[in-house]
Design an enzyme around this catalytic site. Structure first.
Site, short mmCIF file in Angstrom:
data_model
loop_
_atom_site.label_atom_id
_atom_site.label_comp_id
_atom_site.label_asym_id
_atom_site.label_seq_id
_atom_site.Cartn_x
_atom_site.Cartn_y
_atom_site.Cartn_z
N ARG A 1 -9.04 -6.46 8.03
CA ARG A 1 -9.68 -5.25 8.54
C ARG A 1 -11.16 -5.33 8.22
NH1 ARG A 1 -5.14 -2.69 9.81
NH2 ARG A 1 -3.51 -2.18 8.28
N ASP B 1 2.07 10.03 13.51
CA ASP B 1 2.71 8.71 13.49
C ASP B 1 4.20 8.78 13.16
OD1 ASP B 1 2.51 9.39 10.82
OD2 ASP B 1 2.28 7.32 10.18
N SER C 1 6.30 3.97 8.29
CA SER C 1 5.14 4.69 8.84
C SER C 1 4.90 4.40 10.31
CB SER C 1 3.91 4.35 7.98
OG SER C 1 2.84 5.16 8.37
N HIS C 2 3.76 3.83 10.63
CA HIS C 2 3.36 3.62 12.02
C HIS C 2 3.86 2.29 12.57
CE1 HIS C 2 0.64 2.15 9.04
NE2 HIS C 2 0.30 1.18 9.88
N GLU D 1 -8.58 9.35 4.62
CA GLU D 1 -8.81 7.93 4.85
C GLU D 1 -9.19 7.73 6.31
OE1 GLU D 1 -6.43 5.01 2.46
OE2 GLU D 1 -4.84 6.38 3.07
N GLU D 2 -9.94 6.65 6.54
CA GLU D 2 -10.35 6.34 7.91
C GLU D 2 -9.16 6.02 8.81
OE1 GLU D 2 -9.65 3.07 8.92
OE2 GLU D 2 -8.91 2.74 6.88
N SER D 3 -8.03 5.67 8.19
CA SER D 3 -6.85 5.24 8.94
C SER D 3 -6.04 6.44 9.42
CB SER D 3 -6.00 4.35 8.06
OG SER D 3 -5.76 4.99 6.81
N ASP E 1 6.12 8.62 10.53
CA ASP E 1 6.65 9.49 9.47
C ASP E 1 5.85 10.78 9.31
OD1 ASP E 1 4.48 8.01 8.51
OD2 ASP E 1 5.14 8.21 6.44
N ARG F 1 8.02 -2.47 2.44
CA ARG F 1 8.10 -2.45 3.90
C ARG F 1 8.41 -3.86 4.39
NH1 ARG F 1 3.19 0.62 6.81
NH2 ARG F 1 3.75 2.26 5.32
N THR G 1 0.82 -1.20 0.00
CA THR G 1 0.00 0.00 0.00
C THR G 1 0.86 1.26 0.00
OG1 THR G 1 -1.54 -1.25 1.39
CG2 THR G 1 -1.98 1.09 1.16
N LYS H 1 10.02 4.22 0.19
CA LYS H 1 9.03 4.51 -0.84
C LYS H 1 9.55 5.61 -1.76
CE LYS H 1 6.45 7.16 2.61
NZ LYS H 1 5.18 7.48 3.22
N LYS I 1 -0.76 12.50 2.74
CA LYS I 1 -1.55 12.92 3.88
C LYS I 1 -0.61 13.63 4.84
CE LYS I 1 -1.39 8.24 5.72
NZ LYS I 1 -1.72 7.11 4.85
N THR J 1 -7.97 2.02 -1.15
CA THR J 1 -7.14 2.36 -0.01
C THR J 1 -5.72 2.74 -0.46
OG1 THR J 1 -8.37 0.85 1.37
CG2 THR J 1 -6.16 1.40 2.11
N ASP K 1 2.58 11.48 8.70
CA ASP K 1 1.47 11.72 7.78
C ASP K 1 0.10 11.44 8.39
OD1 ASP K 1 1.85 9.01 7.75
OD2 ASP K 1 1.98 8.81 5.57
N ARG K 2 0.08 10.73 9.51
CA ARG K 2 -1.23 10.44 10.13
C ARG K 2 -1.55 11.44 11.23
NH1 ARG K 2 -2.26 3.98 10.62
NH2 ARG K 2 -1.92 3.57 8.42
C1 G1P Z 1 -3.02 1.18 5.88
C2 G1P Z 1 -4.29 1.99 5.88
C3 G1P Z 1 -4.38 2.82 4.62
C4 G1P Z 1 -3.14 3.70 4.50
C5 G1P Z 1 -1.89 2.84 4.60
C6 G1P Z 1 -0.63 3.67 4.62
O1 G1P Z 1 -3.01 0.31 4.78
O2 G1P Z 1 -5.43 1.16 5.99
O3 G1P Z 1 -5.54 3.60 4.65
O4 G1P Z 1 -3.14 4.38 3.29
O5 G1P Z 1 -1.92 2.05 5.79
O6 G1P Z 1 -0.59 4.54 5.73
P1 G1P Z 1 -3.44 -1.22 4.87
O7 G1P Z 1 -2.57 -1.87 5.91
O8 G1P Z 1 -4.88 -1.24 5.31
O9 G1P Z 1 -3.26 -1.75 3.47
ZN ZN Z 2 2.60 7.20 8.13
#
Ligand code: G1P
Ligand code: ZN
Length: 544
Positions: free
Chosen positions: A497, A278, A113-114, A364-366, A280, A22, A18, A126, A377, A345, A282-283
């Site tokens: 999810r 988070d 990221s997180h 995004e909901e995340s 990096d 990683r 996504t 990335k 983001k 997503t 972006d969240r």
């Molecule tokens: C998750 C989030 C998605 C976000 C991505 C990167 O991806 O659900 O919205 O863009 O992290 O931060 P997922 O693990 O669901 O594929």
């Molecule tokens: Zn992130």
């Protein structure tokens, strides 16, 4: 300059997910692993001579070593200039901002990221294109294809550079410019928001807040902007020093992982505002006094109020949300008479819409929200947006959201994650759901009657590209929706999810806890996918 050509053999697992490639740190530490993937990127980009690259990361374990390697490889490929954040640091949104501002050819961002960091944690890489946004899928697919048949990579033989001194250095012919990681980003925030008004809010003494940087990248950004430029009291930013292992924590801003902050938001001395970002940057997570703002609601509230803020006074072109994000933003778009889009997503799907000027805000909901100011983001941006709104309205977070629900109705929403399931079980669950799709419409589960069901696909309205198998959507007669998908960012087994939502138009019914309001729908989701039965788990690992 002495350029070495090193022979290598391909790895078969360098397929970006996504958000980039990683993997566990141990995987990235394998001989040639990082070099191979960077070579696959450079091969795909073609002639790199004379171009500018932006490079930085979230400071996690391996960040500095990876930067030294990438710099030498960039020199070997003829890049004219590489801009690197001091200390090797750049938040994801700042990297996007810098790529755009300096019209760079692209950028490499080092982050998972997180996901947790440290030697036992995760690492990631990335590539962002010249619009500042994540490489589109054709490009990431091409990186993968290239990675499968590599036989060599090229790297300059040079000493490591000092990443901590601002200014110019050279590696062979290539100029390396170490820049302040915050300056350009802070300037952009100043253009978008009413800093005077926010300063007045902090001065009023009636507004108390904390920003939890979770020992990740946003510490320096938040300290500079909130404390130094906007006059928030020192100590407003907590966990503000980036650490290679994020202090052992999980730098994911939700109620589970940002619990230090969450605790400050409840009880008699609760703060007026709390926010976190988070790994990096972006969240974002946004909270008011004893009030948690669902990211889906946050996007809708920002869309409904954007015209109050300097950067958005002209109004919005349109809004977009990822498919699993609640439909709250669509309701605002309908009201404003602007376009709304439902994308797969991942932030990369917003890029074309932003570039084409079709949307101004997206989310995004995340815990991801952003706008056309960059192509990622942006956590701190969302936090500043909220603070600006609070400064403008002089009311509480809870009141802003409740007022929004009264106006548009409430989309009760929750996401249940089952992490690190056996990969075969994850696939079995999804296969079974796909197999049921045709038979589901018309079936009832208690009060929940399925009206339609599909496997989400998306045709990009700008470049016509087509993406399929993006998650199973079920729509019910009572304006509820359940979505199932497998994570594309997990590094262990499969993560399922489940996204559950129900629209409630009646303000009399807006005061429930989402887990209670959605109880029946949650049971319906289990009846449909049987994750508990198949995995032996009794509850989700994370509920947001
Ligand atoms: C998750 C989030 C998605 C976000 C991505 C990167 O991806 O659900 O919205 O863009 O992290 O931060 P997922 O693990 O669901 O594929
Ligand atoms: Zn992130």
């Amino acid at each position: 300059m002495n350029i070495q050509t090193i022979s290598t053999t391909p790895f078969d697992d360098q397929k970006p997910g996504t958000s980039g490639l990683r993997k566990k740190v141990a995987v990235f530490e394998r001989n040639h692993y990082l070099e191979n993937f960077v070579q696959a990127i450079f091969n795909t980009l073609g002639d790199c001579r004379g171009k500018t690259l932006v490079l930085g990361g979230d400071g996690r374990y391996l960040n500095r070593q990876a930067i030294q390697i990438i710099l030498k490889m960039a020199a070997a490929h003829g890049f004219a200039t590489v801009l690197v954040g001091q200390g090797g640091l750049l938040s994801t949104p700042a990297a996007s901002c810098i790529i755009r501002r300096y019209q760079a050819y692209g950028g490499i961002i080092l982050s998972a990221s997180h996901n947790p960091g440290g030697p036992e944690g995760d690492f990631g890489l990335k590539y962002n294109a010249s619009n500042g946004g994540p490489a589109p899928e054709q490009l990431t697919e091409a990186f993968y294809a290239r990675s499968r048949n590599l036989t060599e990579y090229r790297i300059a033989r040079a000493d490591d550079v000092d990443l901590d001194i601002l200014g110019e250095q050279r590696i062979g012919e290539m100029t390396l410019r170490i820049i302040d990681p915050v300056d350009d980003y802070a300037r952009l925030m100043q253009e978008l928001f009413d800093f005077d008004r926010i300063r007045a809010l902090f001065q009023s003494g009636r507004f108390t807040m904390r920003f939890d940087a979770m020992h990740a990248i946003t510490g320096p950004y938040a300290k500079r902007i909130l404390e130094e430029q906007l006059g928030a009291p020192s100590g407003t930013v907590m966990n503000g020093v980036p650490l290679e292992d994020f202090g052992g924590g999980h730098p994911d801003p939700n109620l589970v992982h940002a619990h230090d902050l969450a605790e400050l938001m409840y009880g008699p001395s609760a703060l007026s505002f709390g926010a976190a970002s988070d790994g990096d940057g972006d969240r974002n997570m946004v909270m008011g006094r004893e009030f948690f703002v669902t990211p889906s609601d946050s996007l809708a509230v920002l869309a409904a109020n954007a015209h109050h803020l300097p950067g958005y006074r002209a109004g919005l072109a349109g809004v977009a949300r990822s498919m699993p994000t609640s439909r709250a933003a669509d309701r605002v778009a309908g009201h404003l008479g602007i376009e709304s889009f439902e994308t797969p997503t991942g932030w990369k799907f917003f890029g074309n819409l932003l570039d084409a000027g079709r949307i101004t805000l997206c989310g995004e909901e995340s815990f991801g929200t952003g706008s056309n100011h960059v192509r990622e983001k942006d956590g701190l941006w969302a936090v500043l947006f909220w603070i600006n709104l609070l400064a403008e309205k002089r009311t509480s977070v809870a009141e802003i959201v409740r007022e929004h629900w009264r106006r548009f109705g409430r989309d009760y929403y929750t996401r249940h994650d089952y992490e690190a399931l056996d990969a075969a079980i994850g696939q079995q669950i999804m296969d079974r759901l796909v197999g049921q799709l045709e038979r589901l419409p018309g079936q009832s589960f208690g009060n929940y009657k399925v009206v339609s069901a599909d496997d989400f696909s998306y045709r990009d309205p700008v470049d016509n590209s087509y993406t399929e198998h993006q998650g199973i959507r079920l729509f019910f007669e009572n304006d509820s929706r359940i979505v199932f998908r497998l994570s594309g960012t997990g590094t262990e087994g499969a993560t399922l999810r489940i996204y559950i939502e129900r629209f409630e138009p009646d303000p009399e019914n807006h005061g429930f806890d989402p887990q209670d309001a959605l109880k029946e729908a949650i049971d319906v989701a289990e009846a449909l996918c049987k994750v508990k039965a198949l995995s032996g788990r009794s509850r989700p690992d994370v509920i947001t």
